[in-house]
Design an enzyme around this catalytic site. Structure first.
Site, PDB file in Angstrom:
ATOM      1  N   LYS A 133       0.743  -1.219  -0.185  1.00 18.20           N
ATOM      2  CA  LYS A 133       0.029   0.141  -0.174  1.00 18.20           C
ATOM      3  C   LYS A 133       0.862   1.285   0.061  1.00 18.20           C
ATOM      4  O   LYS A 133       0.764   2.130  -0.901  1.00 18.20           O
ATOM      5  CB  LYS A 133      -0.976   0.012   1.339  1.00 18.20           C
ATOM      6  CG  LYS A 133      -1.829  -1.299   1.304  1.00 18.20           C
ATOM      7  CD  LYS A 133      -2.711  -1.008   2.649  1.00 18.20           C
ATOM      8  CE  LYS A 133      -2.072  -1.196   3.972  1.00 18.20           C
ATOM      9  NZ  LYS A 133      -1.456  -2.490   4.323  1.00 18.20           N
ATOM     10  N   ARG A 189     -10.219   0.426   8.253  1.00 22.08           N
ATOM     11  CA  ARG A 189      -9.791  -1.085   8.537  1.00 22.08           C
ATOM     12  C   ARG A 189     -10.965  -1.916   9.090  1.00 22.08           C
ATOM     13  O   ARG A 189     -10.727  -2.855   9.603  1.00 22.08           O
ATOM     14  CB  ARG A 189      -8.797  -0.996   9.374  1.00 22.08           C
ATOM     15  CG  ARG A 189      -7.430  -0.994   8.812  1.00 22.08           C
ATOM     16  CD  ARG A 189      -6.376  -0.823  10.022  1.00 22.08           C
ATOM     17  NE  ARG A 189      -4.981  -1.634   9.571  1.00 22.08           N
ATOM     18  CZ  ARG A 189      -4.045  -1.048   9.017  1.00 22.08           C
ATOM     19  NH1 ARG A 189      -4.015   0.162   8.492  1.00 22.08           N
ATOM     20  NH2 ARG A 189      -3.038  -1.906   9.012  1.00 22.08           N
ATOM     21  N   ARG A 235      11.830  -5.834   5.078  1.00 20.51           N
ATOM     22  CA  ARG A 235      11.527  -4.436   5.054  1.00 20.51           C
ATOM     23  C   ARG A 235      12.323  -3.580   5.793  1.00 20.51           C
ATOM     24  O   ARG A 235      12.761  -4.050   6.940  1.00 20.51           O
ATOM     25  CB  ARG A 235       9.962  -4.161   5.132  1.00 20.51           C
ATOM     26  CG  ARG A 235       9.933  -2.435   5.196  1.00 20.51           C
ATOM     27  CD  ARG A 235       8.405  -2.119   5.216  1.00 20.51           C
ATOM     28  NE  ARG A 235       7.650  -2.482   6.443  1.00 20.51           N
ATOM     29  CZ  ARG A 235       6.509  -2.280   6.553  1.00 20.51           C
ATOM     30  NH1 ARG A 235       5.759  -1.858   5.576  1.00 20.51           N
ATOM     31  NH2 ARG A 235       5.845  -2.967   7.646  1.00 20.51           N
ATOM     32  N   ARG A 239      10.901  -1.779  11.316  1.00 21.74           N
ATOM     33  CA  ARG A 239       9.720  -1.196  11.985  1.00 21.74           C
ATOM     34  C   ARG A 239       9.357  -2.315  13.410  1.00 21.74           C
ATOM     35  O   ARG A 239       9.479  -3.669  13.031  1.00 21.74           O
ATOM     36  CB  ARG A 239       8.331  -1.448  11.320  1.00 21.74           C
ATOM     37  CG  ARG A 239       8.114  -0.087  10.885  1.00 21.74           C
ATOM     38  CD  ARG A 239       6.876  -0.022  10.021  1.00 21.74           C
ATOM     39  NE  ARG A 239       5.612  -0.609  10.117  1.00 21.74           N
ATOM     40  CZ  ARG A 239       4.580  -0.563   9.207  1.00 21.74           C
ATOM     41  NH1 ARG A 239       4.598   0.093   8.285  1.00 21.74           N
ATOM     42  NH2 ARG A 239       3.539  -1.242   9.897  1.00 21.74           N
ATOM     43  N   ARG A 255      -0.764  -9.163  12.956  1.00 19.02           N
ATOM     44  CA  ARG A 255      -1.326  -8.311  11.770  1.00 19.02           C
ATOM     45  C   ARG A 255      -2.167  -8.984  10.794  1.00 19.02           C
ATOM     46  O   ARG A 255      -3.148  -8.499  10.438  1.00 19.02           O
ATOM     47  CB  ARG A 255      -0.374  -7.327  11.412  1.00 19.02           C
ATOM     48  CG  ARG A 255       0.268  -6.323  12.590  1.00 19.02           C
ATOM     49  CD  ARG A 255       1.615  -5.945  12.203  1.00 19.02           C
ATOM     50  NE  ARG A 255       1.860  -5.280  10.997  1.00 19.02           N
ATOM     51  CZ  ARG A 255       2.854  -4.952  10.195  1.00 19.02           C
ATOM     52  NH1 ARG A 255       3.954  -5.638  10.689  1.00 19.02           N
ATOM     53  NH2 ARG A 255       2.728  -4.260   9.300  1.00 19.02           N
TER      54      ARG A 255
HETATM   55  P1  AP5 Z   1       4.743  -1.510   1.989  1.00 20.32           P
HETATM   56  O1  AP5 Z   1       4.553  -0.894   0.531  1.00 20.32           O
HETATM   57  O2  AP5 Z   1       5.541  -1.014   3.017  1.00 20.32           O
HETATM   58  O3  AP5 Z   1       3.302  -2.413   2.427  1.00 20.32           O
HETATM   59  P2  AP5 Z   1       2.169  -2.135   3.109  1.00 20.32           P
HETATM   60  O4  AP5 Z   1       1.094  -2.456   2.523  1.00 20.32           O
HETATM   61  O5  AP5 Z   1       2.073  -0.372   3.274  1.00 20.32           O
HETATM   62  O6  AP5 Z   1       2.527  -2.642   4.605  1.00 20.32           O
HETATM   63  P3  AP5 Z   1       2.462  -2.055   6.020  1.00 20.32           P
HETATM   64  O7  AP5 Z   1       3.105  -2.952   6.886  1.00 20.32           O
HETATM   65  O8  AP5 Z   1       2.640  -0.653   6.315  1.00 20.32           O
HETATM   66  O9  AP5 Z   1       0.928  -2.196   6.298  1.00 20.32           O
HETATM   67  P4  AP5 Z   1       0.212  -2.178   7.615  1.00 20.32           P
HETATM   68  O10 AP5 Z   1      -1.278  -2.009   7.143  1.00 20.32           O
HETATM   69  O11 AP5 Z   1       0.240  -3.501   8.459  1.00 20.32           O
HETATM   70  O12 AP5 Z   1       0.767  -1.154   8.408  1.00 20.32           O
HETATM   71  P5  AP5 Z   1       0.271   0.486   8.927  1.00 20.32           P
HETATM   72  O13 AP5 Z   1       1.153   1.379   8.833  1.00 20.32           O
HETATM   73  O14 AP5 Z   1      -1.116   0.915   7.841  1.00 20.32           O
HETATM   74  O15 AP5 Z   1       5.875  -2.892   1.353  1.00 20.32           O
HETATM   75  C1  AP5 Z   1       6.251  -3.745   2.297  1.00 20.32           C
HETATM   76  C2  AP5 Z   1       7.550  -4.262   1.671  1.00 20.32           C
HETATM   77  O16 AP5 Z   1       7.419  -5.032   0.510  1.00 20.32           O
HETATM   78  C3  AP5 Z   1       8.612  -3.123   1.405  1.00 20.32           C
HETATM   79  O17 AP5 Z   1       9.932  -3.675   1.976  1.00 20.32           O
HETATM   80  C4  AP5 Z   1       8.638  -3.057   0.003  1.00 20.32           C
HETATM   81  O18 AP5 Z   1       9.754  -2.537  -0.473  1.00 20.32           O
HETATM   82  C5  AP5 Z   1       8.144  -4.383  -0.476  1.00 20.32           C
HETATM   83  N1  AP5 Z   1       7.268  -4.492  -1.664  1.00 20.32           N
HETATM   84  C6  AP5 Z   1       6.177  -3.531  -1.718  1.00 20.32           C
HETATM   85  N2  AP5 Z   1       5.643  -4.005  -3.082  1.00 20.32           N
HETATM   86  C7  AP5 Z   1       6.377  -5.165  -3.463  1.00 20.32           C
HETATM   87  C8  AP5 Z   1       6.137  -5.650  -4.846  1.00 20.32           C
HETATM   88  N3  AP5 Z   1       5.120  -5.566  -5.634  1.00 20.32           N
HETATM   89  N4  AP5 Z   1       7.194  -6.796  -4.875  1.00 20.32           N
HETATM   90  C9  AP5 Z   1       8.407  -6.804  -4.045  1.00 20.32           C
HETATM   91  N5  AP5 Z   1       8.364  -6.333  -2.975  1.00 20.32           N
HETATM   92  C10 AP5 Z   1       7.452  -5.310  -2.581  1.00 20.32           C
HETATM   93  O19 AP5 Z   1      -0.432   0.315  10.340  1.00 20.32           O
HETATM   94  C11 AP5 Z   1       0.474   0.035  11.346  1.00 20.32           C
HETATM   95  C12 AP5 Z   1      -0.384  -0.215  12.733  1.00 20.32           C
HETATM   96  O20 AP5 Z   1      -1.142   1.185  12.922  1.00 20.32           O
HETATM   97  C13 AP5 Z   1      -1.681  -1.113  12.692  1.00 20.32           C
HETATM   98  O21 AP5 Z   1      -1.198  -2.467  12.877  1.00 20.32           O
HETATM   99  C14 AP5 Z   1      -2.492  -0.612  13.617  1.00 20.32           C
HETATM  100  O22 AP5 Z   1      -1.919  -1.028  14.991  1.00 20.32           O
HETATM  101  C15 AP5 Z   1      -2.327   0.835  13.587  1.00 20.32           C
HETATM  102  N6  AP5 Z   1      -3.382   1.397  12.614  1.00 20.32           N
HETATM  103  C16 AP5 Z   1      -2.932   2.065  11.196  1.00 20.32           C
HETATM  104  N7  AP5 Z   1      -4.293   2.444  10.689  1.00 20.32           N
HETATM  105  C17 AP5 Z   1      -5.255   2.075  11.580  1.00 20.32           C
HETATM  106  C18 AP5 Z   1      -6.662   2.090  11.340  1.00 20.32           C
HETATM  107  N8  AP5 Z   1      -7.378   2.534  10.208  1.00 20.32           N
HETATM  108  N9  AP5 Z   1      -7.400   1.415  12.318  1.00 20.32           N
HETATM  109  C19 AP5 Z   1      -6.866   1.098  13.596  1.00 20.32           C
HETATM  110  N10 AP5 Z   1      -5.629   0.839  13.734  1.00 20.32           N
HETATM  111  C20 AP5 Z   1      -4.786   1.320  12.639  1.00 20.32           C
HETATM  112 MG    MG Z   2       2.405   1.046   4.932  1.00 19.28          MG
END
Ligand code: AP5
Ligand code: MG
Length: 213
Positions: free
Chosen positions: A13, A87, A126, A159, A170
């Protein structure tokens, strides 16, 4: 254009959001990034949410929804890309109602779908930049100099929620609480399935094709 990027942890994402932001000049709003910035700066909100994020649990809806409006209402141009919000069904309902009141409904929701084994590998490898937010992968997308951000020269970190155990939690939370949003937005007629198992550029092409861009 108003978009939502939906997908499990590690789906890409954040990676796709950066590309969409650059090419189409959309405001990228990541609730995860906002929480991490608050944790880093030791704000009241950061201290409140850290116990949830570090365990891979969702932050309570009321807190997350209030934060989202606070951020969205700073935008004059209503062109945005939400990454990691909504979410839960409650968050999706709140978003729908709030955007209707502001006369700016969503155009599309992109569900980036990736096999579970691939997600675990991506997150284990990552590395992120705590300064500018750039994201790397030790094998697939390494920085030019090991451990150093290409963009701003800061030291890269893992992270705290990218340990294998927390990653599994997660993913489970995603399946239980977030995946039902796929059917929710399918019913609204604005959902597009994107195969996220491809290269970063191929996923970006698939997104643009889905949106007729
Ligand atoms: P990356 O692009 O970083 O993936 P991502 O989908 O953004 O993954 P996240 O870990 O950020 O998602 P998340 O939903 O768990 O975390 P968030 O910060 O939203 O890519 C990942 C890796 O893969 C990288 O190394 C990249 O280089 C590689 N990659 C990407 N695409 C690729 C491809 N096509 N091919 C090969 N490699 C690739 O949330 C974190 C925490 O915050 C949650 O757990 C929760 O506690 C809280 N939170 C956030 N939003 C909410 C909400 N709305 N409600 C409640 N709690 C929330
Ligand atoms: Mg992210």
């Amino acid at each position: 254009m108003r978009l939502v990027l939906l997908g499990p942890p590690g789906a890409g994402k954040g990676t796709q959001a950066k590309k969409l932001q650059q090419k189409f000049n959309l405001t990228h709003i990541s609730t995860g990034d906002i929480f991490r910035a608050n944790i880093k700066n030791k704000t009241e909100l950061g201290q409140e949410v850290e116990k949830y994020t570090s365990a891979g649990k969702l932050v309570p809806d009321a807190l997350t929804i209030a934060m989202l409006w606070d951020r969205l209402d700073q935008e004059k141009e209503k062109n945005f890309l939400l990454d990691g919000f909504p979410r839960t069904i409650a968050q999706a309902d709140a978003l729908k109602e709030g955007l209707a009141q502001r006369n700016c409904p969503l155009d599309a929701v992109l569900s980036i779908e990736v096999d579970e084994a691939v997600l675990v590998e991506r997150l284990a490898g990552r590395r992120t930049c705590p300064q500018c937010g750039a994201s790397y992968h030790v094998q697939d997308a390494p920085p030019k100099h090991e451990g150093i951000c290409d963009t701003c020269g800061s030291e890269l970190v893992q992270r705290p929620d990218d340990t294998r155990e927390t990653v599994q939690n997660r993913i489970d939370v995603y399946r239980r609480q977030t995946e039902p949003l796929v059917a929710y937005y399918e019913k609204e007629g604005i959902l597009f399935h994107i195969n996220g198992n491809q290269s970063v550029d191929a996923v970006f092409d698939a997104i643009q094709a889905a949106l007729n861009l």
